[in-house]
Design a protein around this motif. Structure first.
Motif: not given
Length: 431
Positions: A92-121
């Motif tokens: 959640x916090x990693x997604x938040x930081x990327x969004x606030x930095x205007x980093x619209x794409x890039x590497x994702x470092x937290x270890x989550x599945x696609x389903x968990x990524x969507x839940x956090x997003x």
């Protein structure tokens, strides 16, 4: 391997050729596994060096610290974050930081599945209506071997170079609403004022531009439920009030979004030993559906004067009333919303726990004698509501108010309109 290892022991520690071959084969297999893992990451465009560094030092605190250091620390209560599984807080916090930095794409470092990524997003977007430049979807790539997300791409509706200027416009639009509210207004009065403001300044239109985000309502003044609800949430956040976004469906209908607010109430439960009242503050949750507060939106409100009348059924209502038509999804755990302290009709003297003919007669006469254009009556039970309908529209309870109006207007006949709401046990009569 086990038999070879035992054989080496039997030779008093002398390394046999078979044992050397066994260890070589072991390292070879390990090397192949590492290559396969790397190959999985490379296929996904992932920087393995970045991953290794993060695995050595990474944690949720890194993203929290980054948010603080870069001026992105959240100033609002994050209801969805608080109700996520703890293991998703980092994502959640990693997604938040990327969004606030205007980093619209890039590497994702937290270890989550696609389903968990969507839940956090989804949780980030639900907590933060000020993130107005994203669509509700995102693409991710996952590692072939681990199945975890390694890169992301947010779908955006506003380009990065235009976001800061639009953010200033949105803040100014929200502040235009806030400036109209008295500084000493209660929390309920603030919520009501924002409810009215969004309804008065927004038209419901399924073809609205950027309809899922706040700019549709606050800047373009045309939106759908998501834009209404997120704009309402955004303004309350700027006032320091709690508000979150709820999604679900409408009974016999499609997807829908609305809000939940919280209001603190002071209670006096008793007296201390010294005889001094002991004050306690309790907090209660209420539902708000700004979209359905707009009478133009509700097709079944034909009897309302849609040019001027706001529907207050959906302002600080209980789950008992709302869940007759709204079904929340399971995206977040919801508290009980059972307090009716701020029911609009109770606060304004339009509520009747039971039907009493004399009480309703007096209310009707006071309404016409005061030159009111309508009278609203909400009842505490279905039985009382049905009894009132029978007395009003099948009996003679409206006869004397009608006679008064005819005398006052010098006419021999009088037509009135009325609207009934079976979900809220509400009767509205237009004189």
């Amino acid at each position: 391997m086990n038999s070879q290892f035992r054989k080496g022991q039997e030779q008093n520690g002398a390394m046999s050729k078979k044992k050397r071959f066994g260890w070589t084969r072991c390292f070879l297999l390990l090397g192949i596994c590492v290559l396969v893992a790397l190959y999985g990451y490379v296929l996904s465009g992932f920087n393995i060096v970045t991953r290794v560094k993060y695995e050595l030092t990474g944690s949720e605190e890194i993203w929290e610290e980054a948010a603080i250091e870069e001026g992105y620390a959240s100033s609002v209560e994050e209801y969805y974050y608080d109700h996520l599984p703890e293991e998703l807080h980092e994502a959640y916090r990693e997604i938040y930081v990327h969004l606030m930095r205007y980093e619209d794409s890039g590497d994702f470092l937290s270890s989550v599945t696609p389903e968990e990524f969507w839940q956090a997003y989804y949780a980030v977007l639900a907590d933060h209506p000020e993130i107005f430049w994203t669509d509700t979807s995102a693409q991710v790539e996952e590692a072939a071997l681990t199945g975890t997300v390694v890169t992301y791409h947010f779908d955006v509706t506003v380009e990065a170079e235009d976001r800061d200027a639009m953010l200033m416009e949105l803040a100014a639009a929200a502040d235009a609403c806030i400036e109209q509210i008295a500084a000493d207004a209660t929390d309920y009065e603030k919520i009501k004022a924002v409810y009215e403001y969004v309804i008065d300044t927004t038209e419901y239109d399924v073809n609205s531009v950027d309809s899922q985000n706040i700019q549709s309502a606050l800047l373009y003044h045309s939106s759908v439920c998501a834009g209404y609800s997120r704009a309402f949430q955004y303004i309350l956040h700027r006032m320091g009030l709690f508000c979150t976004y709820i999604t679900g469906t409408i009974v016999d209908g499609g997807d829908h979004g609305w809000n939940m607010v919280r209001i603190a109430e002071t209670e006096l439960p008793g007296e201390t030993l010294a005889g001094v009242p002991e004050t306690e503050v309790s907090e209660y949750y209420y539902y708000v559906d700004v979209t359905w507060g707009d009478p133009v939106f509700a097709g079944n409100m034909d009897d309302y004067d849609t040019e001027s009348t706001i529907n207050y059924n959906y302002l600080c209502c209980t789950e008992y009333d709302l869940f007759k038509t709204h079904v929340p999804d399971d995206s977040v755990e919801l508290p009980e919303c059972t307090s009716d302290t701020y029911d609009y009709y109770k606060l304004n003297g339009f509520y009747y726990e039971s039907f009493d003919r004399e009480t309703i007669y007096q209310a009707l006469m006071e309404s016409v004698q005061s030159d009111e254009t309508r009278i609203m009556m909400k009842f505490g039970s279905e039985d009382a509501y049905l009894e009132a309908q029978s007395a009003l529209f099948e009996g003679d309870l409206l006869e004397e108010p009608g006679q008064y109006l005819m005398r006052q207007n010098g006419v021999t006949s009088w037509n009135y309109r009325y609207h009934v709401d079976d979900n809220f046990y509400l009767i509205t009569i237009y004189w």
